[in-house]
Enzyme design. Structure first.
Site, PDB file in Angstrom:
ATOM      1  N   HIS A 266       0.347  -5.295  -5.661  1.00 17.57           N
ATOM      2  CA  HIS A 266       0.107  -3.935  -5.119  1.00 17.57           C
ATOM      3  C   HIS A 266      -1.146  -3.947  -4.245  1.00 17.57           C
ATOM      4  O   HIS A 266      -2.268  -3.951  -4.755  1.00 17.57           O
ATOM      5  CB  HIS A 266      -0.085  -2.938  -6.275  1.00 17.57           C
ATOM      6  CG  HIS A 266      -0.212  -1.513  -5.832  1.00 17.57           C
ATOM      7  ND1 HIS A 266       0.510  -0.490  -6.399  1.00 17.57           N
ATOM      8  CD2 HIS A 266      -0.977  -0.910  -4.882  1.00 17.57           C
ATOM      9  CE1 HIS A 266       0.203   0.653  -5.825  1.00 17.57           C
ATOM     10  NE2 HIS A 266      -0.711   0.425  -4.894  1.00 17.57           N
TER      11      HIS A 266
ATOM     12  N   HIS B 257      -3.009  -2.355  -0.372  1.00 18.88           N
ATOM     13  CA  HIS B 257      -3.007  -1.550   0.860  1.00 18.88           C
ATOM     14  C   HIS B 257      -3.744  -2.363   1.910  1.00 18.88           C
ATOM     15  O   HIS B 257      -4.942  -2.611   1.773  1.00 18.88           O
ATOM     16  CB  HIS B 257      -3.720  -0.216   0.634  1.00 18.88           C
ATOM     17  CG  HIS B 257      -3.068   0.615  -0.415  1.00 18.88           C
ATOM     18  ND1 HIS B 257      -2.106   1.550  -0.139  1.00 18.88           N
ATOM     19  CD2 HIS B 257      -3.219   0.629  -1.760  1.00 18.88           C
ATOM     20  CE1 HIS B 257      -1.685   2.117  -1.262  1.00 18.88           C
ATOM     21  NE2 HIS B 257      -2.343   1.569  -2.266  1.00 18.88           N
TER      22      HIS B 257
ATOM     23  N   ASN C  35       2.113   3.212   2.819  1.00 16.28           N
ATOM     24  CA  ASN C  35       1.551   4.541   3.122  1.00 16.28           C
ATOM     25  C   ASN C  35       0.672   4.522   4.365  1.00 16.28           C
ATOM     26  O   ASN C  35      -0.500   4.900   4.330  1.00 16.28           O
ATOM     27  CB  ASN C  35       0.806   5.126   1.902  1.00 16.28           C
ATOM     28  CG  ASN C  35      -0.386   4.292   1.460  1.00 16.28           C
ATOM     29  OD1 ASN C  35      -0.420   3.086   1.658  1.00 16.28           O
ATOM     30  ND2 ASN C  35      -1.378   4.940   0.875  1.00 16.28           N
TER      31      ASN C  35
ATOM     32  N   LYS D 260       8.901   2.410  -2.479  1.00 12.22           N
ATOM     33  CA  LYS D 260       7.767   3.007  -3.181  1.00 12.22           C
ATOM     34  C   LYS D 260       7.956   4.513  -3.250  1.00 12.22           C
ATOM     35  O   LYS D 260       8.162   5.166  -2.221  1.00 12.22           O
ATOM     36  CB  LYS D 260       6.460   2.672  -2.441  1.00 12.22           C
ATOM     37  CG  LYS D 260       5.204   3.309  -3.034  1.00 12.22           C
ATOM     38  CD  LYS D 260       4.785   2.663  -4.345  1.00 12.22           C
ATOM     39  CE  LYS D 260       3.650   3.425  -5.025  1.00 12.22           C
ATOM     40  NZ  LYS D 260       2.332   3.176  -4.455  1.00 12.22           N
TER      41      LYS D 260
ATOM     42  N   HIS E 265       4.373   5.547  -7.963  1.00 14.71           N
ATOM     43  CA  HIS E 265       3.065   6.157  -8.207  1.00 14.71           C
ATOM     44  C   HIS E 265       3.323   7.256  -9.233  1.00 14.71           C
ATOM     45  O   HIS E 265       3.865   8.308  -8.895  1.00 14.71           O
ATOM     46  CB  HIS E 265       2.472   6.730  -6.913  1.00 14.71           C
ATOM     47  CG  HIS E 265       1.097   7.314  -7.114  1.00 14.71           C
ATOM     48  ND1 HIS E 265      -0.036   6.762  -6.574  1.00 14.71           N
ATOM     49  CD2 HIS E 265       0.673   8.382  -7.827  1.00 14.71           C
ATOM     50  CE1 HIS E 265      -1.101   7.460  -6.944  1.00 14.71           C
ATOM     51  NE2 HIS E 265      -0.694   8.452  -7.702  1.00 14.71           N
TER      52      HIS E 265
ATOM     53  N   HIS F 180      -0.117   0.672 -11.022  1.00 12.30           N
ATOM     54  CA  HIS F 180      -1.498   0.973 -11.414  1.00 12.30           C
ATOM     55  C   HIS F 180      -1.579   1.941 -12.591  1.00 12.30           C
ATOM     56  O   HIS F 180      -2.082   3.047 -12.456  1.00 12.30           O
ATOM     57  CB  HIS F 180      -2.322   1.479 -10.225  1.00 12.30           C
ATOM     58  CG  HIS F 180      -1.671   2.486  -9.318  1.00 12.30           C
ATOM     59  ND1 HIS F 180      -1.081   3.634  -9.781  1.00 12.30           N
ATOM     60  CD2 HIS F 180      -1.524   2.511  -7.978  1.00 12.30           C
ATOM     61  CE1 HIS F 180      -0.604   4.312  -8.766  1.00 12.30           C
ATOM     62  NE2 HIS F 180      -0.853   3.647  -7.651  1.00 12.30           N
TER      63      HIS F 180
ATOM     64  N   ASP G 239      -4.229  -2.826  -6.297  1.00  9.22           N
ATOM     65  CA  ASP G 239      -4.345  -1.536  -5.611  1.00  9.22           C
ATOM     66  C   ASP G 239      -5.589  -1.521  -4.724  1.00  9.22           C
ATOM     67  O   ASP G 239      -6.215  -0.468  -4.544  1.00  9.22           O
ATOM     68  CB  ASP G 239      -4.364  -0.374  -6.613  1.00  9.22           C
ATOM     69  CG  ASP G 239      -4.151   0.977  -5.942  1.00  9.22           C
ATOM     70  OD1 ASP G 239      -3.606   1.009  -4.821  1.00  9.22           O
ATOM     71  OD2 ASP G 239      -4.547   1.998  -6.538  1.00  9.22           O
TER      72      ASP G 239
HETATM   73  C1  NCD Z   1      -4.563   4.482  -2.250  1.00  8.79           C
HETATM   74  C2  NCD Z   1      -4.865   4.484  -0.742  1.00  8.79           C
HETATM   75  O1  NCD Z   1      -6.024   4.685  -0.386  1.00  8.79           O
HETATM   76  O2  NCD Z   1      -3.956   4.218   0.041  1.00  8.79           O
HETATM   77  N1  NCD Z   1      -5.674   5.048  -2.936  1.00  8.79           N
HETATM   78  C3  NCD Z   1      -5.983   4.872  -4.249  1.00  8.79           C
HETATM   79  O3  NCD Z   1      -6.900   5.515  -4.743  1.00  8.79           O
HETATM   80  N2  NCD Z   1      -5.339   4.008  -5.002  1.00  8.79           N
HETATM   81  C4  NCD Z   1      -3.300   5.216  -2.496  1.00  8.79           C
HETATM   82  C5  NCD Z   1      -2.746   4.982  -3.880  1.00  8.79           C
HETATM   83  O4  NCD Z   1      -2.343   3.884  -4.227  1.00  8.79           O
HETATM   84  O5  NCD Z   1      -2.681   5.963  -4.655  1.00  8.79           O
HETATM   85 ZN    ZN Z   2      -1.951   1.977  -4.228  1.00 12.64          ZN
END
Ligand code: NCD
Ligand code: ZN
Length: 344
Positions: free
Chosen positions: A12, A14, A40, A98, A135, A173, A246
């Site tokens: 996971h 970003h 996202n 997702k 999520h 998460h 995450d």
């Molecule tokens: C994530 C993001 O910033 O894209 N933020 C987070 O606090 N984990 C989005 C997410 O996974 O909820």
């Molecule tokens: Zn995330």
């Protein structure tokens, strides 16, 4: 002292896009062979075509000799068609969909407003064996933010699994005792990822010595009893729990802001943070399976063949890394870690 592990994967992450992506992707690619890339972006990655183009941009931000493999996800919407699901099922670069409940977190405005609208897509996913990554928080503003995950399990997840018992689900998460317990006890096929911050900190970390936005992520850190339940789940050898950082970079200016963005950046030092948590629980011998075996086994992918080394060597997490105009603050910047990653 050294810890030698089969090369792990991050289930996971970003990575963002553009210059932000260029700045963070090398960190994840240094520690992990594969990573599940969250969709996202703005606009969100809703089609196979968009995901394949995003994948090319990610690979383009790395040297051509780098063996990193991005595993792409598609952003589920109220309008995702069965056709898109079947395209995804035929595309090996796509690992799943997702589910962001609309409004739950960063860039989730176009997420699902009502799972009832996704029945056709969910049926296709179940039939074709395409996993759903969730999520797991309700977005009902009358629900206390610390209860949103536990209530999601009762209101959304349990009914969803009654309707689609064979749908492969990863609860992303997880942050509560309730989620750890549900995932341990529920019928197959379900698993969960656990972040380093939820293993290392409870919600006091957000408020200690002043409001600390770099400890703010979603789902938000919870009470100590929940951290202990997650640590027990991660270190207990149960194959349903695996590594997913995450890592969610936001520029310093947006974190240190009147309405701070949610997300902890852990791409720099992910494995070291996990090693720190597992060592505190006297469970370093359980780290390899959590980081390198349970994830691929659940997704039906081969385990990696390479190895990585963690050396027992104290080092200080840098205060800031280069990132867009205002820099990027890693989680626990300035603190000392006892393990240091090195490529074998
Ligand atoms: C994530 C993001 O910033 O894209 N933020 C987070 O606090 N984990 C989005 C997410 O996974 O909820
Ligand atoms: Zn995330």
């Amino acid at each position: 002292m050294e810890l030698i592990l089969t090369q792990p994967d991050d289930w996971h992450v970003h990575l963002r896009d553009g210059a932000a992506m260029q700045a963070v992707t090398p960190h994840t690619a240094r520690q992990f062979k594969r990573a599940v890339i969250m969709p996202n972006l703005k606009p969100p990655v809703t089609t196979v075509m968009m995901a394949l183009q995003y994948r090319e941009r990610i690979l383009g931000s790395l040297p051509s000799t780098c063996a990193f493999e991005p595993l792409m996800t598609l952003y589920l919407t109220d309008n995702t068609s069965a056709h898109e699901v079947s395209l995804a099922a035929q595309t090996p670069e796509i690992i799943g969909f997702k589910l962001y409940p609309a409004g739950a977190t960063t860039n989730s405005d176009l997420g699902v407003s009502d799972l009832g609208k996704c029945r056709t897509a969910l049926e296709a996913m179940q039939r074709l064996g395409v996993p759903l990554l969730i999520h797991g928080e309700v977005t009902d503003k009358t629900v206390d933010i610390f209860d949103r995950e536990a209530i999601f399990i009762e209101r959304i997840l349990i009914p969803l699994r009654k309707d689609f018992p064979a749908l492969k689900i990863v609860l992303e998460h997880i942050t509560t005792r309730q989620a750890a317990q549900y995932v341990s006890e529920a019928a197959d096929p379900i698993a969960a990822t656990i972040t380093p911050q939820h293993l290392l900190y409870n919600r006091n970390a957000i408020f200690s010595g002043g409001l600390r936005p770099h400890w703010y992520c979603l789902p938000v850190l919870k009470r100590e009893e929940h951290r202990l339940a997650l640590l027990a789940a991660a270190t207990g050898g149960n194959t349903r729990f695996f590594l997913g950082t995450d890592t969610a970079p936001h520029a310093r200016a947006l974190k240190e802001h009147a309405s701070a963005c949610a997300g902890c950046f852990t791409g720099l030092h992910a494995l070291e943070l996990y090693a720190h948590a597992f060592e505190q629980a006297q469970a370093l011998d359980k780290l390899e399976a959590f980081a390198s075996f349970h994830g691929p086994d659940f997704y039906g992918l081969p385990r990696n063949r390479g190895i990585v080394t963690l050396k027992r060597q104290a080092w200080t997490i840098p205060e800031e890394l280069p990132f867009l105009e205002s820099g990027l603050v890693p989680l626990a910047a300035g603190e000392t870690l006892n393990w240091r990653f090195s490529v074998s």
